[in-house]
Structure formats: structure tokens, C-alpha cells
Scaffold this motif. Structure first.
Motif, PDB file in Angstrom:
ATOM      1  N   GLY A 113       0.813  -1.208   0.000  1.00 43.40           N
ATOM      2  CA  GLY A 113       0.000   0.000   0.000  1.00 43.40           C
ATOM      3  C   GLY A 113       0.850   1.263   0.000  1.00 43.40           C
ATOM      4  O   GLY A 113       2.058   1.225   0.212  1.00 43.40           O
ATOM      5  N   PRO A 114       0.196   2.404  -0.189  1.00 40.08           N
ATOM      6  CA  PRO A 114       0.913   3.684  -0.159  1.00 40.08           C
ATOM      7  C   PRO A 114       1.373   4.011   1.256  1.00 40.08           C
ATOM      8  O   PRO A 114       0.896   3.454   2.236  1.00 40.08           O
ATOM      9  CB  PRO A 114      -0.134   4.686  -0.660  1.00 40.08           C
ATOM     10  CG  PRO A 114      -1.453   4.044  -0.387  1.00 40.08           C
ATOM     11  CD  PRO A 114      -1.235   2.577  -0.477  1.00 40.08           C
ATOM     12  N   ASP A 115       2.306   4.950   1.342  1.00 39.98           N
ATOM     13  CA  ASP A 115       2.870   5.335   2.638  1.00 39.98           C
ATOM     14  C   ASP A 115       1.787   5.728   3.638  1.00 39.98           C
ATOM     15  O   ASP A 115       1.908   5.442   4.828  1.00 39.98           O
ATOM     16  CB  ASP A 115       3.861   6.493   2.469  1.00 39.98           C
ATOM     17  CG  ASP A 115       5.172   6.049   1.850  1.00 39.98           C
ATOM     18  OD1 ASP A 115       5.395   4.830   1.714  1.00 39.98           O
ATOM     19  OD2 ASP A 115       5.986   6.935   1.510  1.00 39.98           O
ATOM     20  N   GLY A 116       0.729   6.377   3.173  1.00 38.06           N
ATOM     21  CA  GLY A 116      -0.337   6.799   4.069  1.00 38.06           C
ATOM     22  C   GLY A 116      -0.992   5.632   4.780  1.00 38.06           C
ATOM     23  O   GLY A 116      -1.351   5.729   5.962  1.00 38.06           O
ATOM     24  N   GLN A 117      -1.159   4.523   4.083  1.00 41.62           N
ATOM     25  CA  GLN A 117      -1.773   3.338   4.695  1.00 41.62           C
ATOM     26  C   GLN A 117      -0.827   2.708   5.717  1.00 41.62           C
ATOM     27  O   GLN A 117      -1.258   2.246   6.769  1.00 41.62           O
ATOM     28  CB  GLN A 117      -2.171   2.320   3.635  1.00 41.62           C
ATOM     29  CG  GLN A 117      -3.220   2.826   2.646  1.00 41.62           C
ATOM     30  CD  GLN A 117      -4.512   3.224   3.316  1.00 41.62           C
ATOM     31  OE1 GLN A 117      -4.680   4.347   3.777  1.00 41.62           O
ATOM     32  NE2 GLN A 117      -5.442   2.298   3.397  1.00 41.62           N
ATOM     33  N   LEU A 118       0.469   2.664   5.407  1.00 40.41           N
ATOM     34  CA  LEU A 118       1.445   2.130   6.361  1.00 40.41           C
ATOM     35  C   LEU A 118       1.488   3.007   7.612  1.00 40.41           C
ATOM     36  O   LEU A 118       1.517   2.503   8.741  1.00 40.41           O
ATOM     37  CB  LEU A 118       2.833   2.042   5.728  1.00 40.41           C
ATOM     38  CG  LEU A 118       2.983   1.146   4.493  1.00 40.41           C
ATOM     39  CD1 LEU A 118       4.413   1.194   3.977  1.00 40.41           C
ATOM     40  CD2 LEU A 118       2.555  -0.273   4.780  1.00 40.41           C
ATOM     41  N   THR A 119       1.449   4.322   7.413  1.00 38.60           N
ATOM     42  CA  THR A 119       1.463   5.254   8.537  1.00 38.60           C
ATOM     43  C   THR A 119       0.196   5.104   9.374  1.00 38.60           C
ATOM     44  O   THR A 119       0.242   5.140  10.608  1.00 38.60           O
ATOM     45  CB  THR A 119       1.617   6.702   8.029  1.00 38.60           C
ATOM     46  OG1 THR A 119       2.825   6.792   7.265  1.00 38.60           O
ATOM     47  CG2 THR A 119       1.675   7.688   9.177  1.00 38.60           C
ATOM     48  N   GLN A 120      -0.944   4.923   8.719  1.00 41.21           N
ATOM     49  CA  GLN A 120      -2.194   4.735   9.455  1.00 41.21           C
ATOM     50  C   GLN A 120      -2.135   3.485  10.318  1.00 41.21           C
ATOM     51  O   GLN A 120      -2.564   3.491  11.474  1.00 41.21           O
ATOM     52  CB  GLN A 120      -3.370   4.656   8.477  1.00 41.21           C
ATOM     53  CG  GLN A 120      -4.710   4.582   9.162  1.00 41.21           C
ATOM     54  CD  GLN A 120      -5.874   4.567   8.185  1.00 41.21           C
ATOM     55  OE1 GLN A 120      -5.713   4.749   6.985  1.00 41.21           O
ATOM     56  NE2 GLN A 120      -7.062   4.319   8.699  1.00 41.21           N
TER      57      GLN A 120
END
Length: 179
Positions: A161-168
Motif C-alpha cells: 500500500g501507499p505510505d499513508g496506509q502504512l502510517t495509518q
């Protein structure tokens, strides 16, 4: 003359065989239930394994809290056979249909990171802050990852997934338990 007759018989037999096979396939298609609109992801519950890991692991085990129902757990493992390399894993399909996983171990950090990220590498000095903690950013051919090395445990959030999903996911992690 015999070769010509045999050739015609072979073609005729082939056509008859294909017709019989077509009827069998049609019967299977009509009478076997199928739903082409069904979600192929079969979510699982990981609460039992998470509870066991939190009671047994020599480190605080990270589990996500507060994610929407659109995050579906698809795999979970806890392996404590080697007390010097205890491993916790829970994998998800995120709302964008990408894979995101949480990996933890008290084993050798460099070997563990290479193994689970499929040889991702540190992305310069980039860091991400999630859940009040600073994570190193790693990039790889198959997975990108957020990595946190602490005394006695390495925690990784990785995925397609995109970085935003990993961060979430990293922000949703709560560490509890441990001996």
C-alpha cells in the motif's frame, strides 16, 4: 486409402470428445453455486492469537486498535518455538485492497528486517512519525516498510500500500503484554 479413413475417424472422435466435454463443463457451471460479485478476501479474527502472544512473548506485542471495518485481517501467526527469535505477524487487506502487515521479533534485527521485507533497504534518513513514535522508512522492490528498532524487539509495518496506509497502521498500533 486406410490412412485417409483413419484420419477422418480421428477428427470425428476429437469433435465428439469436445462436445461431451462441453456438456460436462456446462452442467458444472449451471449446477455448482458461484458468486462472481463475492469478495474474494475472507477476513479472519486474530484476537485469540494476539492475546496468546501478549501473554507469552518476551516483548510488548503490537496490535492495531481503532481501524475501520474496511481493514480486514487475512493472516496471523505467532511462533515462540525459539525463545531468542519469537515472531508475531498479522496481515491485512487495507481499504484500497493493498496488503499491509505488522511484524515483530526479538531476533537479530538486521536478519529479521531483510527476511520479512524481502531485502528492502533504508530510504536515506527519511523517518515517519506515527502514533507518537518515530519510524525509519525502508523501500523495496516488493514491499515498503516502516521500521522501529528498540531494545529487545524490532517492529515493522510493511506492505504494498501507499505510505499513508502504512502510517495509518503504525499509528493504530498499541503495544501490550510481554514478560
Amino acid at each position: 486409402m486406410a490412412a485417409d479413413k483413419r484420419g477422418n475417424k480421428t477428427v470425428r472422435d476429437l469433435i465428439l470428445s469436445l462436445a461431451v466435454l462441453g456438456v460436462v463443463v456446462a452442467v458444472i457451471y449451471v449446477f455448482i453455486p458461484h458468486d462472481s460479485k463475492a469478495d474474494p478476501v475472507k477476513p479472519i479474527s486474530y484476537s485469540v492469537e494476539l492475546g496468546q502472544a501478549r501473554r507469552d512473548a518476551p516483548f510488548e506485542v503490537a496490535g492495531p486498535e481503532g481501524l475501520s471495518a474496511r481493514w480486514r485481517a487475512t493472516s496471523v501467526t505467532y511462533n515462540s518455538a525459539d525463545p531468542h527469535k519469537v515472531v508475531w505477524h498479522v496481515g491485512f487487506v487495507d481499504p484500497e485492497q493493498q496488503y499491509v502487515a505488522v511484524e515483530q521479533s526479538n531476533g537479530d534485527p538486521d536478519a529479521f528486517i531483510g527476511e520479512v521485507t524481502l531485502d528492502a533497504h533504508r530510504d536515506g534518513t527519511r523517518t515517519v512519525t506515527a502514533g507518537g513514535l518515530v519510524w525509519e522508512r525502508w523501500a523495496g522492490k516488493r514491499y515498503n516498510a516502516l521500521v522501529r528498532k528498540e531494545q529487545g524487539v524490532t517492529t515493522i509495518v510493511l506492505g504494498t500500500g501507499p505510505d499513508g496506509q502504512l502510517t495509518q497502521m503504525a499509528a493504530a498500533l498499541r503495544e501490550r503484554g510481554g514478560r
